[in-house]
Motif scaffolding. Structure first.
Motif, mmCIF file in Angstrom:
data_model
loop_
_atom_site.group_PDB
_atom_site.id
_atom_site.type_symbol
_atom_site.label_atom_id
_atom_site.label_comp_id
_atom_site.label_asym_id
_atom_site.label_seq_id
_atom_site.Cartn_x
_atom_site.Cartn_y
_atom_site.Cartn_z
ATOM 1 N N ALA A 1 53.510 31.256 20.363
ATOM 2 C CA ALA A 1 53.984 32.621 20.637
ATOM 3 C C ALA A 1 52.905 33.645 20.294
ATOM 4 O O ALA A 1 52.696 34.610 21.036
ATOM 5 N N ARG A 2 52.195 33.437 19.205
ATOM 6 C CA ARG A 2 51.126 34.365 18.815
ATOM 7 C C ARG A 2 49.946 34.270 19.773
ATOM 8 O O ARG A 2 49.268 35.256 20.036
ATOM 9 N N ARG A 3 49.676 33.071 20.290
ATOM 10 C CA ARG A 3 48.599 32.935 21.300
ATOM 11 C C ARG A 3 48.942 33.772 22.536
ATOM 12 O O ARG A 3 48.081 34.436 23.101
ATOM 13 N N ALA A 4 50.205 33.746 22.930
ATOM 14 C CA ALA A 4 50.631 34.538 24.095
ATOM 15 C C ALA A 4 50.483 36.026 23.806
ATOM 16 O O ALA A 4 50.012 36.796 24.659
ATOM 17 N N LEU A 5 50.857 36.452 22.610
ATOM 18 C CA LEU A 5 50.721 37.862 22.254
ATOM 19 C C LEU A 5 49.248 38.252 22.149
ATOM 20 O O LEU A 5 48.865 39.372 22.515
ATOM 21 N N ALA A 6 48.409 37.317 21.681
ATOM 22 C CA ALA A 6 46.969 37.581 21.627
ATOM 23 C C ALA A 6 46.409 37.756 23.038
ATOM 24 O O ALA A 6 45.475 38.543 23.250
ATOM 25 N N ALA A 7 46.974 37.052 24.011
ATOM 26 C CA ALA A 7 46.541 37.235 25.406
ATOM 27 C C ALA A 7 46.851 38.656 25.880
ATOM 28 O O ALA A 7 46.071 39.254 26.631
ATOM 29 N N LEU A 8 47.974 39.216 25.434
ATOM 30 C CA LEU A 8 48.283 40.618 25.751
ATOM 31 C C LEU A 8 47.259 41.542 25.094
ATOM 32 O O LEU A 8 46.809 42.521 25.701
ATOM 33 N N ALA A 9 46.886 41.226 23.865
ATOM 34 C CA ALA A 9 45.880 42.021 23.159
ATOM 35 C C ALA A 9 44.550 41.970 23.897
ATOM 36 O O ALA A 9 43.856 42.989 24.023
ATOM 37 N N ILE A 10 44.197 40.811 24.412
ATOM 38 C CA ILE A 10 42.946 40.665 25.165
ATOM 39 C C ILE A 10 43.001 41.497 26.442
ATOM 40 O O ILE A 10 42.031 42.184 26.795
ATOM 41 N N ALA A 11 44.125 41.473 27.134
ATOM 42 C CA ALA A 11 44.266 42.269 28.362
ATOM 43 C C ALA A 11 44.096 43.754 28.051
ATOM 44 O O ALA A 11 43.413 44.481 28.775
ATOM 45 N N TRP A 12 44.717 44.216 26.954
ATOM 46 C CA TRP A 12 44.575 45.618 26.560
ATOM 47 C C TRP A 12 43.114 45.929 26.227
ATOM 48 O O TRP A 12 42.575 46.964 26.626
ATOM 49 N N CYS A 13 42.464 45.032 25.519
ATOM 50 C CA CYS A 13 41.060 45.210 25.144
ATOM 51 C C CYS A 13 40.177 45.323 26.389
ATOM 52 O O CYS A 13 39.309 46.203 26.464
ATOM 53 N N GLU A 14 40.394 44.453 27.353
ATOM 54 C CA GLU A 14 39.609 44.505 28.595
ATOM 55 C C GLU A 14 39.772 45.850 29.290
ATOM 56 O O GLU A 14 38.799 46.432 29.773
ATOM 57 N N LEU A 15 40.994 46.345 29.335
ATOM 58 C CA LEU A 15 41.249 47.631 29.991
ATOM 59 C C LEU A 15 40.579 48.790 29.262
ATOM 60 O O LEU A 15 40.031 49.692 29.890
ATOM 61 N N THR A 16 40.647 48.778 27.953
ATOM 62 C CA THR A 16 40.050 49.887 27.208
ATOM 63 C C THR A 16 38.530 49.820 27.254
ATOM 64 O O THR A 16 37.878 50.857 27.377
ATOM 65 N N LEU A 17 37.961 48.619 27.179
ATOM 66 C CA LEU A 17 36.504 48.496 27.207
ATOM 67 C C LEU A 17 35.919 48.889 28.563
ATOM 68 O O LEU A 17 34.817 49.431 28.621
ATOM 69 N N THR A 18 36.624 48.613 29.629
ATOM 70 C CA THR A 18 36.125 48.952 30.965
ATOM 71 C C THR A 18 36.488 50.376 31.382
ATOM 72 O O THR A 18 36.031 50.854 32.408
ATOM 73 N N GLY A 19 37.338 51.030 30.604
ATOM 74 C CA GLY A 19 37.785 52.378 30.956
ATOM 75 C C GLY A 19 38.956 52.381 31.930
ATOM 76 O O GLY A 19 39.472 53.441 32.290
ATOM 77 N N GLU A 20 39.391 51.204 32.349
ATOM 78 C CA GLU A 20 40.481 51.110 33.322
ATOM 79 C C GLU A 20 41.837 51.464 32.709
ATOM 80 O O GLU A 20 42.788 51.731 33.435
ATOM 81 N N ALA A 21 41.939 51.476 31.385
ATOM 82 C CA ALA A 21 43.208 51.856 30.749
ATOM 83 C C ALA A 21 43.604 53.266 31.147
ATOM 84 O O ALA A 21 44.792 53.594 31.191
ATOM 85 N N ALA A 22 42.626 54.103 31.474
ATOM 86 C CA ALA A 22 42.916 55.478 31.892
ATOM 87 C C ALA A 22 43.667 55.525 33.222
ATOM 88 O O ALA A 22 44.290 56.537 33.542
ATOM 89 N N ARG A 23 43.612 54.444 33.986
ATOM 90 C CA ARG A 23 44.326 54.413 35.269
ATOM 91 C C ARG A 23 45.767 53.948 35.117
ATOM 92 O O ARG A 23 46.561 54.086 36.040
ATOM 93 N N LEU A 24 46.099 53.384 33.970
ATOM 94 C CA LEU A 24 47.487 53.047 33.671
ATOM 95 C C LEU A 24 48.079 54.257 32.966
ATOM 96 O O LEU A 24 47.531 54.731 31.979
#
Length: 191
Positions: free
Chosen positions: A115-138
């Motif tokens: 379950a924590r691995r799955a939640l860590a995958a969500l954390a990785i997705a958020w990290c990718e969005l913030t690092l690329t600047g794409e989080a601003a489009r959400l």
């Protein structure tokens, strides 16, 4: 979502597990979280999600939704952001020079329970969005009764509502009514 990266699609779906307008929450229980993760192939069916995992997930989601609702120049609620940051500290991620075991340069720590691995995958997705600047489009819909998260595919990234036909029209109709009421009140004769 046109042209949205997979990480944006995942975070949008995660943020939209709570529906403000309908008052529903797909993640209202540990079982609901297990089902949601399994439907996305992030957790094998039958794996338990404990109360601690569930609470951690809700803190993460609250912080993500808060960040997505912040307009330029505004600040997120520090308590919600801090709660999400605390949750992220409980989800260690490994950085690889090449491709990690999950196919990317970032991967959940291998010793995490499922379950924590799955939640860590969500954390990785958020990290990718913030690092690329794409989080601003959400973004979270500016209509307070909606608050649905959407991908802003507009060229200038200025979209404010999930739907102009529904939420945008509601906001514009309220502004027009308030303007009309103000004009009527100003034109009324004094007694």
């Amino acid at each position: 979502m046109r042209d949205a990266p997979a990480s944006a699609q995942l975070i949008e779906a995660f943020a939209n597990t709570v529906d403000v307008e309908l008052g529903t929450d797909e993640l209202d229980s540990a079982g609901g979280l297990a089902t949601w993760l399994a439907e996305r192939g992030m957790l094998d069916r039958g794996h338990e999600v404990g109360p601690g995992d569930h609470a951690l997930c809700l803190r993460l989601r609250a912080g993500v939704r808060e960040e997505l609702g912040v307009n330029v120049g505004d600040h997120a609620d520090p308590a919600l952001s801090a709660g999400a940051d605390e949750a992220l500290r409980e989800l260690p991620v490994l950085v690889s020079v090449g491709r990690g075991p999950d196919g990317g340069a970032l991967s959940p720590a291998p010793d995490l329970p499922p379950a924590r691995r799955a939640l860590a995958a969500l954390a990785i997705a958020w990290c990718e969005l913030t690092l690329t600047g794409e989080a601003a489009r959400l973004k979270r819909c500016s209509e307070h009764t909606c608050a649905w998260v959407f991908w802003d595919a507009s060229k200038n990234r200025s979209r404010r509502w999930c739907s102009m036909r529904v939420c945008g029209n509601r906001a514009k109709a309220r502004r027009h009514s308030a303007k009309q009421a103000g004009a009527t009140g100003a034109a009324a004769p004094a007694d």
